[in-house]
Write an enzyme that holds these catalytic residues in place. Structure first.
Site, PDB file in Angstrom:
ATOM      1  N   GLN A  94     -47.693  58.941   9.673  1.00 55.96           N
ATOM      2  CA  GLN A  94     -48.467  60.100  10.142  1.00 55.96           C
ATOM      3  C   GLN A  94     -48.687  61.012   8.934  1.00 55.96           C
ATOM      4  O   GLN A  94     -48.108  62.092   8.825  1.00 55.96           O
ATOM      5  CB  GLN A  94     -47.709  60.814  11.280  1.00 55.96           C
ATOM      6  CG  GLN A  94     -48.467  61.972  11.929  1.00 55.96           C
ATOM      7  CD  GLN A  94     -49.681  61.548  12.762  1.00 55.96           C
ATOM      8  OE1 GLN A  94     -49.841  60.400  13.127  1.00 55.96           O
ATOM      9  NE2 GLN A  94     -50.553  62.495  13.043  1.00 55.96           N
ATOM     10  N   LYS A 191     -57.896  44.517  11.340  1.00 57.74           N
ATOM     11  CA  LYS A 191     -57.370  44.754  12.690  1.00 57.74           C
ATOM     12  C   LYS A 191     -57.795  46.137  13.167  1.00 57.74           C
ATOM     13  O   LYS A 191     -57.811  47.093  12.399  1.00 57.74           O
ATOM     14  CB  LYS A 191     -55.852  44.545  12.648  1.00 57.74           C
ATOM     15  CG  LYS A 191     -54.968  45.728  12.849  1.00 57.74           C
ATOM     16  CD  LYS A 191     -53.502  45.452  12.617  1.00 57.74           C
ATOM     17  CE  LYS A 191     -52.883  46.660  11.903  1.00 57.74           C
ATOM     18  NZ  LYS A 191     -51.491  46.541  11.571  1.00 57.74           N
TER      19      LYS A 191
HETATM   20  C1  R5P Z   1     -49.798  49.213   9.186  1.00 55.57           C
HETATM   21  O1  R5P Z   1     -50.645  49.892   8.665  1.00 55.57           O
HETATM   22  C2  R5P Z   1     -48.596  48.700   8.460  1.00 55.57           C
HETATM   23  O2  R5P Z   1     -48.894  48.258   7.165  1.00 55.57           O
HETATM   24  C3  R5P Z   1     -47.918  47.586   9.248  1.00 55.57           C
HETATM   25  O3  R5P Z   1     -48.803  46.484   9.303  1.00 55.57           O
HETATM   26  C4  R5P Z   1     -47.609  48.035  10.639  1.00 55.57           C
HETATM   27  O4  R5P Z   1     -46.979  49.266  10.631  1.00 55.57           O
HETATM   28  C5  R5P Z   1     -46.731  47.029  11.335  1.00 55.57           C
HETATM   29  O5  R5P Z   1     -46.507  47.488  12.640  1.00 55.57           O
HETATM   30  P1  R5P Z   1     -46.237  46.495  13.825  1.00 55.57           P
HETATM   31  O6  R5P Z   1     -45.172  45.541  13.358  1.00 55.57           O
HETATM   32  O7  R5P Z   1     -45.782  47.375  14.949  1.00 55.57           O
HETATM   33  O8  R5P Z   1     -47.504  45.814  14.148  1.00 55.57           O
END
Ligand code: R5P
Length: 300
Positions: A94, A191
């Site tokens: 954040q 994504k």
């Molecule tokens: C996102 O911007 C980060 O680089 C990670 O890909 C993300 O925080 C991973 O989160 P989660 O395992 O909950 O998908």
């Protein structure tokens, strides 16, 4: 130099101390019945450069509070400087307002750390390249990428692999590690997350992974959804297998189970965050960042 540890990752603090030929200095952390904590430095720190090791991982609020109190206790006891080794910096995602009306959590924690008296911070693989600029004290920004590159060279024929960033935000990281690996090709998953729920809505793949081992590199694994989603897409697009490297094993909720049951063959992380026994799983491998941290501490 004296080195102290909070409760968040004592095994890592111990390893860093050993690389520095030091022992952890004694710190008393009392927890009152209502959950409040009190810190007492049980060592002589007057005019001494002190280091405190405390990743601000789960539970972030408690770990931050403990870190603030340790820094305060060291400063009030006359420490010359306090370097906070925060291998994983909680609340860093954040870092700006995404939706009107929100806070900027990262700025709040940075201001509090600085007001409490932190003189320097050492952190690993910060989520964005902009973060060091937000601090007024020096930031030693280290990366697990060289460790990962070494491991990848050891385990794979570089001609057989393609690096993958599981989101657009990770492209800088992928370019960096590609350079360490003779500029091998990379692909990117684009994504789209719903900003209200945090759920991944849809994704698409940029780049060719056919016939290759896809090596995903990311900064952190929280729920594991990003990795699992990317792995499925890579296999659907012809990758022969998928392995994943990520610096910070945040492992929220059911992440360990989700990753173990996924099509990802290996999940390689580091010890920036201590992974409890309950969250360890067969596919997990943990590399240590202790030596690099100790080396950086010797150089400051
Ligand atoms: C996102 O911007 C980060 O680089 C990670 O890909 C993300 O925080 C991973 O989160 P989660 O395992 O909950 O998908």
């Amino acid at each position: 130099m004296k080195i102290f540890s909070g409760n968040a990752n004592k095994p890592l603090a111990d390893k860093i101390a050993k690389h520095l030929n030091l022992q952890l200095s004694p710190l008393e952390i009392t927890v009152f019945p209502d959950g409040e904590k009190r810190v007492k430095v049980n060592d002589e720190v007057l005019d001494i450069n002190c280091v405190v090791v405390q990743p601000t991982s789960t539970p972030p609020d408690q770990n931050y509070m403990e870190l603030f109190l340790i820094i305060d206790a060291l400063k009030r006891s006359g420490a010359k400087t306090v370097t906070a080794v925060v291998p994983y910096l909680g609340y860093q995602r954040q870092d700006h307002i995404f939706r009107e009306g929100e806070d900027v959590s990262l700025e709040v924690v940075i201001e509090t750390l600085q007001k409490t008296g932190m003189d320097r911070i050492l952190a690993f693989d910060l989520h964005s390249i902009r973060i060091p600029e937000l601090f007024q004290v020096p930031v030693v920004h280290l990366s697990a990428l060289p460790l990962f590159a070494k491991e990848i060279k050891k385990d794979f024929d570089l001609k057989e692999i393609v690096l993958v960033s599981p989101d657009m935000g990770g492209i800088r990281r992928i370019k960096e590690i590609a350079e360490m690996l003779e500029n091998i090709p990379y692909a990117t998953v684009v994504k789209n997350r719903d900003l209200n729920t945090g759920q991944i809505n849809d994704s698409e793949l940029n780049g060719d992974v056919r016939g290759k081992v896809a090596v995903i590199v990311d900064d952190m694994i929280a729920t594991g959804a990003t990795l699992v989603d990317a792995a499925n897409m890579l296999l659907e697009n012809g990758a022969t297998k998928v392995v994943a490297f990520a610096t910070h094993p945040v492992f929220a909720g059911e992440a360990a189970k989700i990753l173990q049951e996924s099509k990802i063959e290996r999940v390689v992380v580091t010890d920036t965050i201590e992974v409890s026994k309950a969250k360890q799983f067969a596919k997990l491998e943990i590399l240590s960042i202790s030596e690099e941290t100790a080396q950086a501490l010797k150089e400051i």
